[in-house]
Design a protein around this motif. Structure first.
Motif, PDB file in Angstrom:
ATOM      1  N   LYS A  65      -1.505   9.618   1.703  1.00 20.35           N
ATOM      2  CA  LYS A  65      -0.643   8.529   1.225  1.00 20.35           C
ATOM      3  C   LYS A  65      -1.463   7.234   1.127  1.00 20.35           C
ATOM      4  CE  LYS A  65       3.487   5.868   2.301  1.00 20.35           C
ATOM      5  NZ  LYS A  65       3.947   5.037   3.417  1.00 20.35           N
ATOM      6  N   HIS A  66      -2.283   6.996   2.143  1.00 22.11           N
ATOM      7  CA  HIS A  66      -3.041   5.739   2.143  1.00 22.11           C
ATOM      8  C   HIS A  66      -4.176   5.746   1.120  1.00 22.11           C
ATOM      9  CE1 HIS A  66      -3.628   1.765   3.520  1.00 22.11           C
ATOM     10  NE2 HIS A  66      -4.871   1.966   3.902  1.00 22.11           N
ATOM     11  N   LEU A  67      -4.660   6.924   0.775  1.00 24.50           N
ATOM     12  CA  LEU A  67      -5.670   7.007  -0.296  1.00 24.50           C
ATOM     13  C   LEU A  67      -5.056   6.511  -1.607  1.00 24.50           C
ATOM     14  CD1 LEU A  67      -8.374   7.903  -1.577  1.00 24.50           C
ATOM     15  CD2 LEU A  67      -7.448  10.225  -1.709  1.00 24.50           C
ATOM     16  N   GLU A  69      -2.528   4.478  -1.870  1.00 28.47           N
ATOM     17  CA  GLU A  69      -2.338   3.020  -1.741  1.00 28.47           C
ATOM     18  C   GLU A  69      -3.665   2.284  -1.928  1.00 28.47           C
ATOM     19  OE1 GLU A  69       1.469   2.726   1.335  1.00 28.47           O
ATOM     20  OE2 GLU A  69      -0.550   2.898   2.165  1.00 28.47           O
ATOM     21  N   THR A  70      -4.728   2.866  -1.404  1.00 24.03           N
ATOM     22  CA  THR A  70      -6.044   2.226  -1.514  1.00 24.03           C
ATOM     23  C   THR A  70      -6.475   2.107  -2.979  1.00 24.03           C
ATOM     24  OG1 THR A  70      -6.651   3.002   0.685  1.00 24.03           O
ATOM     25  CG2 THR A  70      -8.475   2.425  -0.777  1.00 24.03           C
ATOM     26  N   ARG A  71      -6.182   3.147  -3.758  1.00 25.84           N
ATOM     27  CA  ARG A  71      -6.477   3.070  -5.202  1.00 25.84           C
ATOM     28  C   ARG A  71      -5.679   1.935  -5.840  1.00 25.84           C
ATOM     29  NH1 ARG A  71      -6.015   9.405  -5.456  1.00 25.84           N
ATOM     30  NH2 ARG A  71      -8.186   9.997  -5.097  1.00 25.84           N
ATOM     31  N   VAL A 127     -11.051   0.578  10.304  1.00 29.01           N
ATOM     32  CA  VAL A 127     -11.053   0.165   8.894  1.00 29.01           C
ATOM     33  C   VAL A 127      -9.801  -0.661   8.595  1.00 29.01           C
ATOM     34  CG1 VAL A 127     -10.814   1.013   6.517  1.00 29.01           C
ATOM     35  CG2 VAL A 127     -12.476   2.082   8.061  1.00 29.01           C
ATOM     36  N   GLU A 128      -8.657  -0.171   9.042  1.00 30.47           N
ATOM     37  CA  GLU A 128      -7.403  -0.894   8.769  1.00 30.47           C
ATOM     38  C   GLU A 128      -7.430  -2.289   9.398  1.00 30.47           C
ATOM     39  OE1 GLU A 128      -5.468   0.101   6.432  1.00 30.47           O
ATOM     40  OE2 GLU A 128      -6.747   1.858   6.401  1.00 30.47           O
ATOM     41  N   HIS A 129      -7.959  -2.368  10.609  1.00 24.89           N
ATOM     42  CA  HIS A 129      -8.003  -3.684  11.266  1.00 24.89           C
ATOM     43  C   HIS A 129      -8.914  -4.659  10.516  1.00 24.89           C
ATOM     44  CE1 HIS A 129      -6.179  -2.604  15.411  1.00 24.89           C
ATOM     45  NE2 HIS A 129      -5.609  -1.937  14.437  1.00 24.89           N
ATOM     46  N   TYR A 130      -9.999  -4.129   9.986  1.00 21.65           N
ATOM     47  CA  TYR A 130     -10.883  -4.984   9.167  1.00 21.65           C
ATOM     48  C   TYR A 130     -10.120  -5.476   7.936  1.00 21.65           C
ATOM     49  CZ  TYR A 130     -14.666  -6.685   6.303  1.00 21.65           C
ATOM     50  OH  TYR A 130     -15.462  -7.503   5.519  1.00 21.65           O
ATOM     51  N   GLU A 131      -9.395  -4.560   7.312  1.00 23.98           N
ATOM     52  CA  GLU A 131      -8.639  -4.931   6.111  1.00 23.98           C
ATOM     53  C   GLU A 131      -7.530  -5.935   6.437  1.00 23.98           C
ATOM     54  OE1 GLU A 131      -8.558  -1.554   2.847  1.00 23.98           O
ATOM     55  OE2 GLU A 131      -7.749  -0.819   4.736  1.00 23.98           O
ATOM     56  N   ILE A 132      -6.846  -5.708   7.563  1.00 22.55           N
ATOM     57  CA  ILE A 132      -5.762  -6.621   7.961  1.00 22.55           C
ATOM     58  C   ILE A 132      -6.326  -8.031   8.175  1.00 22.55           C
ATOM     59  CG2 ILE A 132      -4.142  -7.171   9.838  1.00 22.55           C
ATOM     60  CD1 ILE A 132      -3.741  -4.034  10.087  1.00 22.55           C
ATOM     61  N   GLU A 160       0.919  -3.265   3.478  1.00 19.55           N
ATOM     62  CA  GLU A 160       0.620  -1.825   3.403  1.00 19.55           C
ATOM     63  C   GLU A 160      -0.465  -1.428   4.405  1.00 19.55           C
ATOM     64  OE1 GLU A 160       1.967  -1.235  -1.267  1.00 19.55           O
ATOM     65  OE2 GLU A 160      -0.153  -0.987  -0.749  1.00 19.55           O
ATOM     66  N   GLU A 161      -1.424  -2.331   4.611  1.00 18.01           N
ATOM     67  CA  GLU A 161      -2.480  -2.049   5.606  1.00 18.01           C
ATOM     68  C   GLU A 161      -1.880  -1.998   7.011  1.00 18.01           C
ATOM     69  OE1 GLU A 161      -4.905  -1.137   4.058  1.00 18.01           O
ATOM     70  OE2 GLU A 161      -5.688  -2.550   2.604  1.00 18.01           O
ATOM     71  N   LYS A 162      -0.970  -2.927   7.285  1.00 19.39           N
ATOM     72  CA  LYS A 162      -0.332  -2.956   8.604  1.00 19.39           C
ATOM     73  C   LYS A 162       0.491  -1.684   8.825  1.00 19.39           C
ATOM     74  CE  LYS A 162       0.194  -7.974   9.178  1.00 19.39           C
ATOM     75  NZ  LYS A 162       1.191  -9.073   9.077  1.00 19.39           N
TER      76      LYS A 162
END
Ligand code: FE2
Ligand code: FE2
Length: 189
Positions: A65-67, A69-71, A127-132, A160-162
């Motif tokens: 699912k997150h892949l 969203e990442t796109r 990775v998510e924390h970096y993005e957040i 979405e990252e959170k």
């Protein structure tokens, strides 16, 4: 004619005009956008490898699912660039290079199954924390610069990252960490 001429060098170098600050902030904003644009693109290559190596069904589902969203984050960033009148450009994000490398090392040094899954979750959450952190900053910058459309788009990605981070926490807490701890007693020989 100007009092600033008499100021000590240190003080005058700290004093920037409002327009200089605004321009500096805008440059920083664009630069950080290039960084996260590179990072998101790299993640569209890295997440499929994590999906391949993961075994827990919920984890595979969450990463898949997150892949997707990442796109969308990649194309949303292209819209952010265009909304502020800049060309979409990627600049190597050294932090993401390191985080992806670390994820690969974890996957290579663990056996397939619950322990590797726990490692994948840990790497994915970093990775998510970096993005957040990045999107939180970019959102604040966009607001300060009066780039409302960009701010809205950045906020959407931030949420979405959170959510992805929370989903991963939930999976870790409910199944994998408990199960990985449980294999303690199973010594082969
Ligand atoms: Fe993302
Ligand atoms: Fe993400």
């Amino acid at each position: 004619m100007e009092t600033t001429e008499k100021m000590p060098a240190q003080k005058s170098s700290k004093k920037q005009s409002k327009s200089e600050v605004a321009q500096g902030l805008r440059d920083l904003f664009v630069d950080e956008l290039k960084d996260i644009y590179w990072a998101e693109k790299a993640l569209t290559q890295a997440i499929p490898k994590m999906i391949d190596k993961a075994t827990d069904e919920e984890l595979v589902e969450a990463l898949t699912k997150h892949l997707q969203e990442t796109r969308e984050h990649v194309s949303r960033l292209e819209e952010v660039f265009s909304s502020i009148g800049e060309k979409a450009e990627a600049k190597e994000c050294k932090a993401m290079v390191g985080l992806i490398k670390e994820a690969e090392e974890i996957m290579n040094s663990t056996e397939e199954g619950m322990v590797r899954d726990a490692g994948i979750i840990s790497a994915a959450q970093k990775v998510e924390h970096y993005e957040i952190a990045t999107y939180g900053t970019l959102y604040a910058f966009a607001n300060t610069l009066g780039e409302e459309d960009a701010a809205d788009m950045l906020e959407e990605t931030l949420e979405e990252e959170k959510a992805a981070d929370e989903t991963l926490s939930g999976i870790a807490e409910s199944s994998i960490n408990v199960a990985a701890a449980g294999v303690d007693g199973e010594d082969a020989d």
